[in-house]
Enzyme design. Structure first.
Site, PDB file in Angstrom:
ATOM      1  N   ARG A  87      50.596 166.352  69.271  1.00 27.74           N
ATOM      2  CA  ARG A  87      49.856 167.187  68.201  1.00 27.74           C
ATOM      3  C   ARG A  87      50.622 168.302  67.856  1.00 27.74           C
ATOM      4  O   ARG A  87      51.713 168.586  68.299  1.00 27.74           O
ATOM      5  CB  ARG A  87      48.501 167.638  68.670  1.00 27.74           C
ATOM      6  CG  ARG A  87      48.755 168.610  69.835  1.00 27.74           C
ATOM      7  CD  ARG A  87      47.634 169.414  70.305  1.00 27.74           C
ATOM      8  NE  ARG A  87      47.831 170.182  71.552  1.00 27.74           N
ATOM      9  CZ  ARG A  87      48.653 171.178  71.733  1.00 27.74           C
ATOM     10  NH1 ARG A  87      49.316 171.494  70.754  1.00 27.74           N
ATOM     11  NH2 ARG A  87      48.949 171.758  73.108  1.00 27.74           N
ATOM     12  N   ASP A  90      51.467 174.701  69.409  1.00 33.78           N
ATOM     13  CA  ASP A  90      52.272 175.082  70.643  1.00 33.78           C
ATOM     14  C   ASP A  90      51.576 174.674  71.819  1.00 33.78           C
ATOM     15  O   ASP A  90      50.964 173.695  72.318  1.00 33.78           O
ATOM     16  CB  ASP A  90      52.997 176.784  70.548  1.00 33.78           C
ATOM     17  CG  ASP A  90      54.117 177.059  71.383  1.00 33.78           C
ATOM     18  OD1 ASP A  90      53.892 177.072  72.763  1.00 33.78           O
ATOM     19  OD2 ASP A  90      54.945 177.268  70.947  1.00 33.78           O
ATOM     20  N   THR A  92      48.836 174.922  75.226  1.00 36.04           N
ATOM     21  CA  THR A  92      47.542 175.383  75.416  1.00 36.04           C
ATOM     22  C   THR A  92      46.913 174.999  76.593  1.00 36.04           C
ATOM     23  O   THR A  92      47.587 174.143  77.278  1.00 36.04           O
ATOM     24  CB  THR A  92      46.576 175.013  74.209  1.00 36.04           C
ATOM     25  OG1 THR A  92      45.418 175.868  74.284  1.00 36.04           O
ATOM     26  CG2 THR A  92      46.196 173.532  74.323  1.00 36.04           C
ATOM     27  N   HIS A  94      43.523 173.226  78.488  1.00 32.94           N
ATOM     28  CA  HIS A  94      42.294 172.739  78.641  1.00 32.94           C
ATOM     29  C   HIS A  94      41.737 172.616  79.965  1.00 32.94           C
ATOM     30  O   HIS A  94      42.550 172.510  80.972  1.00 32.94           O
ATOM     31  CB  HIS A  94      42.597 171.166  78.037  1.00 32.94           C
ATOM     32  CG  HIS A  94      42.731 171.004  76.592  1.00 32.94           C
ATOM     33  ND1 HIS A  94      42.165 171.512  75.643  1.00 32.94           N
ATOM     34  CD2 HIS A  94      43.988 170.429  76.205  1.00 32.94           C
ATOM     35  CE1 HIS A  94      42.968 171.380  74.459  1.00 32.94           C
ATOM     36  NE2 HIS A  94      44.053 170.713  74.984  1.00 32.94           N
ATOM     37  N   ALA A 154      40.961 176.683  69.760  1.00 35.56           N
ATOM     38  CA  ALA A 154      42.244 176.388  69.460  1.00 35.56           C
ATOM     39  C   ALA A 154      42.173 174.864  68.463  1.00 35.56           C
ATOM     40  O   ALA A 154      41.297 174.410  68.856  1.00 35.56           O
ATOM     41  CB  ALA A 154      43.124 176.096  70.575  1.00 35.56           C
ATOM     42  N   ILE A 155      43.186 174.996  67.656  1.00 40.55           N
ATOM     43  CA  ILE A 155      43.298 173.613  66.902  1.00 40.55           C
ATOM     44  C   ILE A 155      44.805 173.235  67.139  1.00 40.55           C
ATOM     45  O   ILE A 155      45.720 173.713  66.932  1.00 40.55           O
ATOM     46  CB  ILE A 155      42.904 173.854  65.376  1.00 40.55           C
ATOM     47  CG1 ILE A 155      41.245 174.080  65.267  1.00 40.55           C
ATOM     48  CG2 ILE A 155      43.426 172.710  64.379  1.00 40.55           C
ATOM     49  CD1 ILE A 155      40.848 174.523  64.066  1.00 40.55           C
ATOM     50  N   GLY A 156      44.738 171.756  66.996  1.00 40.29           N
ATOM     51  CA  GLY A 156      46.128 171.365  67.123  1.00 40.29           C
ATOM     52  C   GLY A 156      45.757 169.570  66.716  1.00 40.29           C
ATOM     53  O   GLY A 156      45.191 169.075  67.241  1.00 40.29           O
ATOM     54  N   PHE A 168      40.219 170.097  68.214  1.00 38.68           N
ATOM     55  CA  PHE A 168      39.900 171.252  68.566  1.00 38.68           C
ATOM     56  C   PHE A 168      39.604 171.587  69.925  1.00 38.68           C
ATOM     57  O   PHE A 168      38.923 170.608  70.824  1.00 38.68           O
ATOM     58  CB  PHE A 168      39.188 171.817  67.569  1.00 38.68           C
ATOM     59  CG  PHE A 168      37.621 171.254  67.699  1.00 38.68           C
ATOM     60  CD1 PHE A 168      36.576 171.507  68.474  1.00 38.68           C
ATOM     61  CD2 PHE A 168      37.369 169.910  66.826  1.00 38.68           C
ATOM     62  CE1 PHE A 168      35.460 170.628  68.423  1.00 38.68           C
ATOM     63  CE2 PHE A 168      36.266 169.457  66.871  1.00 38.68           C
ATOM     64  CZ  PHE A 168      35.025 169.652  67.679  1.00 38.68           C
ATOM     65  N   CYS A 185      49.356 179.082  72.393  1.00 39.78           N
ATOM     66  CA  CYS A 185      49.905 178.982  70.954  1.00 39.78           C
ATOM     67  C   CYS A 185      51.304 179.822  70.801  1.00 39.78           C
ATOM     68  O   CYS A 185      51.522 179.611  69.590  1.00 39.78           O
ATOM     69  CB  CYS A 185      48.922 179.290  70.100  1.00 39.78           C
ATOM     70  SG  CYS A 185      47.364 178.479  70.353  1.00 39.78           S
TER      71      CYS A 185
END
Lengths: 371, 496
Positions: A87, A90, A92, A94, A154-156, A168, A185
């Site tokens: 993706r 940077d 992240t 989860h 966050a979005i990737g 997201f 990020c």
């Protein structure tokens, strides 16, 4: 852009929503790849996957490895896995308590704009948290949604032939300390926050999902249909405190080692199924204990392809049962051709699937901490 | 027939993209529609398919390069044509060695291998192959635990090799390109510029920073986002920027007689803040650029007062504080629509009409002045304008504006009346051509004409001063514009 203008301008299109349970990162990627390929071939409608991941740190290909602040050893100690992923964006984190969404949608004529797509995702998240009393904003030049200087979601995103994947991650109530292991990020100057921290109470994941789904439908003009899992399964990790019992599937049935598993039948409770499977596959009449984990994953097999519409997505409830290694066991010759008691360490080498691995790890931790 | 492969347009407002990975190397056969390379725009990664079948003969944009949309990044020859001799293309050495294993695994046309694996009911499948080779390799290590020699559960140890591999890949690929022009400072600077991410380049262009002046801490001197932000923060950044200004705009600085104070004199010397230096610079540049003329109108705000009174609570319930500004903005919008030259800029000998009506609103701060912009003001009603103006003002005061929010203005409003000033003659906010100064709204005795003869009444009055650039706007036109704005305000018909 006015916020009304963010709404996709076309008649509603169908979109299947799959509300999944805990999904290992690997299984999540596999499911996405399958659905992306199917979406590109037009063999499935648009999809929205909603799920939670076990603790994992991922880095986009453009990411900087220096944003991982701890050693591999430290990650391992905390039970956090690490992946480089396809993706954008940077690094992240989860983990449980974070609502992860993977829209796999085709951006049609007039909507082929990655910037607009990301803006819509942000708007969806902003509207979602607004209903929970949080006023989040976007910050130009940074993705995701923010409250002050702290990132709330966050979005990737990845796009292949205008089919989206990844998506997201909204912090509902995750372990925020884990973000301290990375520079999220790659942004040094900002923090991370969650709905729970901002509101002082944690809404249920279900509640957040429901709100979010509604805004997704509005902003992307999609007619949502709930898509249930194809199969409901149970997994029973049988152990004696030191060793775990694995069964070997016959070559024509996959040829690999696994814990006791089986399908929850019509009208059967998952507990009932766990008990029955344990009896059928080992001959033990023990009562399995729920382990508090339900996982989702995709099963791809030619065996199932004839019977079910692809992709075959299963949920699996985890149980454990403690049994003496000396108990005489009999296996079901239809399905298995061997069984063995292995140390946890050996078992990790034997098993094939990441969800089995996570299940074993959970039971291993429970065994280690039980008196 | 050779085919050019270009950087695709990934969105209306996206001007460039960064090549992040070549999935094919020079000499490879490529099928039409087969993914060829990956790009990153706006932090979104996208996989780009081949526009035609053929042999990849040339890679013009190496991994890490950021190029404009539609520029050629590679060339394909028709099948059967001889491929370019090895070694010629710049991209090849960078892409080939570290990627070779990945590239083959990535062959994206390859169907997921797992479908071929016979598996029985209730068999969770593991991802084994797919579009993402890097991930797939992680996965197979992780999930299947294929590492018999390693006694540690493999499932738990992907990190060190992965991390190492990642950095090696990156180092290798950039080392290869850095050898080509080692020692060449111009080339190094060029690479810093071209290799910086879109984000960094965006920040640079928005803040008028020359990237080549920044020493990059990234791979091969690449300027990272942190580098540029540090640069902007650092005091010497302002100094350098300042020092460059005469070169950029010769003669644009005032002829200030050198003044020097000696230690011991009864003074306190305080260096200007970065913001103060910027304001100083902009003010002088504007004065030297435009032919400033100010026209003054007296406008009756009584109807707006009534509306404010009537809707104040209603708006407060919706979280908006209703000031005069939203009304003024809406009145301006009607004027700007009729006289678009007030919403223009001058570019050399051309007049550039700006189609967006983005109204900047000057906000006084304890430490200076900032002009956040209400974008597309014509698309908002009074509530929308009120909310936006409140929000921008609040965030200006709490230093939470993003760079984008102070840019792109096409017309500016300033408010010299807040401390009781009757009116002011503002300086144009370049590159705009007009600015409105709003004086204080005050109740005055006004003579009006009625059917029963003249009468003295109490009205809320305000002086509006328009400063315009006489180079392109004549006085008559400026006054017609102001007359239109005045009527809109006095009529009190607004889209609430």
């Amino acid at each position: 852009m006015r916020s009304e203008e963010l709404v996709t301008q076309h008649p509603s299109r169908p979109c299947q929503v799959r509300s999944l349970h805990r999904v290992t990162y690997e299984n999540g990627v596999a499911l996405q790849e399958t659905l992306v390929a199917m979406r590109q071939r037009e063999s499935v409608p648009d999809q929205l996957l909603l799920l939670e991941h076990p603790p994992v740190i991922t880095i986009g290909r453009g990411g900087d490895i220096r944003n991982l602040l701890v050693s591999a050893e430290q990650l391992k100690q905390r039970g956090i896995r690490f992946f480089e992923t396809g993706r954008g964006g940077d690094i992240t984190f989860h983990g449980p308590g974070q609502l992860v969404g993977y829209p796999i949608i085709h951006l049609g004529e007039g909507n082929r704009d990655v910037r607009k797509y990301v803006t819509r995702l942000e708007e969806m998240l902003i509207r979602t948290v607004a209903e929970l009393g949080i006023s989040a904003t976007r910050i130009d030049g940074k993705h995701g949604i923010w409250v002050g200087n702290d990132k709330l979601a966050a979005i990737g995103v990845r796009i292949a032939r205008w089919v989206t994947s990844h998506g997201f991650a909204l912090n509902v109530d995750p372990d925020l300390d884990s973000f301290g292991l990375i520079t999220p990020c790659g942004l040094n100057d900002s923090g991370v926050t969650s709905i729970a921290r901002l509101t002082g109470s944690s809404p249920s994941m279900e509640e957040v999902r429901t709100i979010l789904i509604r805004h997704f439908s509005d902003l992307f003009a999609r007619d949502l249909q709930t898509k249930a899992e194809t199969l409901r399964l149970v997994k029973v990790v049988v152990h004696d405190g030191d060793r775990v019992l694995l069964l070997h599937r016959k070559p024509q049935r996959g040829d690999f080692w696994q814990p006791v598993t089986g399908t929850i039948e019509e009208g059967e409770s998952d507990h009932g199924a766990a008990k029955r499977e344990l009896l059928e596959e080992t001959g033990s009449g023990l009562d399995p204990v729920p382990a508090g984990l339900t996982q989702s994953f995709m099963i791809e097999s030619s065996f199932l392809a004839d019977r079910y519409e692809a992709p075959v997505v299963a949920s699996e409830v985890l149980y454990s049962a403690q049994l003496s290694r000396n108990t005489p066991l009999r296996i079901d010759p239809e399905e298995h051709d061997d069984l063995g008691w292995f140390t946890f360490r050996e078992a990790y080498e034997k098993i094939r699937w990441s969800d089995d691995r996570d299940a074993l790890e959970l039971i291993e931790r429970k065994v280690a901490t039980s008196p | 027939m050779p085919t050019d492969v270009v950087m695709p347009q990934m969105g209306e407002s996206i001007a460039e993209g960064t090549v992040i990975r070549w999935m094919k190397k020079v000499g490879d056969k490529v099928e039409r529609d087969e993914p060829m390379f990956e790009i990153s725009t706006d932090k979104v990664d996208a996989e780009i398919p081949a526009p035609a079948s053929g042999i990849l003969t040339e890679i013009l944009a190496a991994e890490g390069a950021t190029v404009a949309v539609n520029s050629v990044v590679a060339r394909l020859s028709g099948e059967g044509e001889a491929p370019v001799p090895a070694g010629a293309p710049a991209g090849a050495p960078a892409a080939a060695p570290p990627q070779s294993s990945t590239a083959s695994a990535t062959a994206p046309a390859e169907p997921p291998a797992k479908t071929a694996v016979p598996a029985a009911a209730a068999t969770p499948a593991s991802p084994q192959a797919g579009a993402n080779a890097a991930m797939a390799s992680d996965v197979s290590q992780e999930a299947s635990g294929v590492s018999p020699s390693d006694a540690t559960p493999v499932a738990k140890t992907p990190v060190p090799p992965k991390a190492a591999q990642t950095s090696t890949e990156k180092t290798t690929s950039t080392d290869a390109s850095s050898q080509e022009d080692s020692g060449n400072v111009a080339a190094l600077d060029e690479r810093r510029r071209t290799k910086s991410s879109p984000v960094v380049r965006k920040i640079a262009s928005e803040n008028d920073i020359d990237i080549t002046q920044i020493s990059g801490s990234g791979i091969s001197g690449r300027v990272t986002k942190k580098d540029i932000l540090d640069y902007m923060e650092a005091p010497q950044a302002a100094e350098q920027e300042h020092a460059q200004q005469p070169a950029v705009a010769p003669g644009s600085r005032p002829a200030v007689s050198p003044m020097s104070f000696k230690p011991g004199e009864n003074v306190r010397i305080e260096p200007m803040s970065v913001m103060r230096k910027r304001i100083a610079h902009h003010m002088i540049v504007s004065k030297q650029t435009s032919a400033h003329v100010t026209t003054l109108f007296e406008v009756d705000f009584t109807n707006i007062d009534k509306l404010r009174k009537r809707y104040k609570e209603h708006y407060a319930e919706r979280g908006a504080k209703l000031t005069y500004l939203p009304f003024i903005v809406q009145a301006l919008v009607s004027g700007l629509r009729e006289y678009p030259i007030l919403n223009s800029s001058i570019d050399g000998e051309s007049i550039v009409y700006r189609k967006d009506l983005n109204i900047g609103i000057a906000v006084a701060l304890d430490w200076g002045l900032i002009v956040p912009v209400v974008k597309n003001a014509d698309e908002k009603n009074i509530l929308g304008l009120a909310k936006t103006i409140n929000d921008l003002g609040e965030r200006a005061r709490t230093k939470k504006l993003s760079p984008d929010e102070v840019q792109g203005g096409t017309f500016t409003i300033t408010n010299p009346g807040i401390y009781g000033g009757l009116f002011g003659t503002p300086i144009i906010n370049q590159p705009q051509v007009a600015i409105l100064g709003v004086g204080g709204v005050k109740k005055r005795a006004v003579v009006i004409e009625t059917d029963n003869g003249d009468a003295i009444v109490i009205r809320s009055m305000c002086y509006l001063a328009l400063t315009f650039d006489h180079r392109i706007i004549d006085g008559a036109l400026a006054d017609q514009f102001m007359a239109k704005v005045k009527v809109a305000i006095e009529k009190g018909q607004f889209t609430l």
